[in-house]
Design an enzyme around this catalytic site. Structure first.
Site, mmCIF file in Angstrom:
data_model
loop_
_atom_site.group_PDB
_atom_site.id
_atom_site.type_symbol
_atom_site.label_atom_id
_atom_site.label_comp_id
_atom_site.label_asym_id
_atom_site.label_seq_id
_atom_site.Cartn_x
_atom_site.Cartn_y
_atom_site.Cartn_z
ATOM 1 N N GLY A 47 -2.837 21.320 -102.047
ATOM 2 C CA GLY A 47 -1.757 21.724 -101.161
ATOM 3 C C GLY A 47 -1.327 23.166 -101.361
ATOM 4 C CB CYS A 48 -1.664 25.608 -103.966
ATOM 5 S SG CYS A 48 -0.328 24.801 -104.856
ATOM 6 C CB ALA A 49 -2.711 28.987 -99.506
ATOM 7 C CB SER A 50 -3.203 30.752 -104.469
ATOM 8 O OG SER A 50 -2.601 31.671 -103.613
#
Length: 140
Positions: A47-50
């Site tokens: 759920g984290c773009a990074s």
């Protein structure tokens, strides 16, 4: 690593969001690097773009252990957000963590409304992951 109280005080001292962003990046630079062997798919926060990794450690009472965390990211600002999340939750018991809404704290210092929606979602994913682990361990 800076304490949560120190971070809150520093945020209050910094008026400008440019300065606050620089401060978040500095917090990330002060975060110890996560060992390469801990950068696994099971430690990765979805759920984290990074890319973000979180490792949980527990000590003490198995019914309500004290939890601490290691974390890292491949993005400077996100690494700083990891540092803030760790400062919020490290050293608390599983039941304290399960009941602590970090977003109340983040809102108080104006963190969430000044993040992009992608970073805000990533922050929420980190917090949710830690709270879910805490709930599982407090119930064990």
């Amino acid at each position: 690593m800076a304490s949560l109280d120190q971070i809150i005080d520093d945020f209050a001292f910094l008026d400008d969001w440019e300065d606050r962003y620089r401060y978040v990046i500095e917090l990330g630079k002060a975060l110890p690097d996560l060992a390469e062997e801990k950068r696994t798919s099971e430690n990765k926060v979805m759920g984290c773009a990074s890319q973000v990794w979180l490792v949980t450690h527990t000590t003490g009472d198995p019914e309500n252990p004290v939890m601490s965390f290691e974390g890292d990211s491949d993005a400077h600002i996100v690494r700083g957000l990891v540092a803030i999340v760790l400062a919020t939750y490290c050293g608390k018991t599983a039941s304290e963590i399960a009941g602590l809404d970090a977003f109340e704290i983040f809102s108080k210092i104006g963190l969430v409304e000044n993040l992009s929606s992608q970073r805000s979602n990533g922050l929420r994913s980190m917090v949710n992951r830690i709270r879910e682990e805490a709930k599982l361990r407090a119930a064990a």
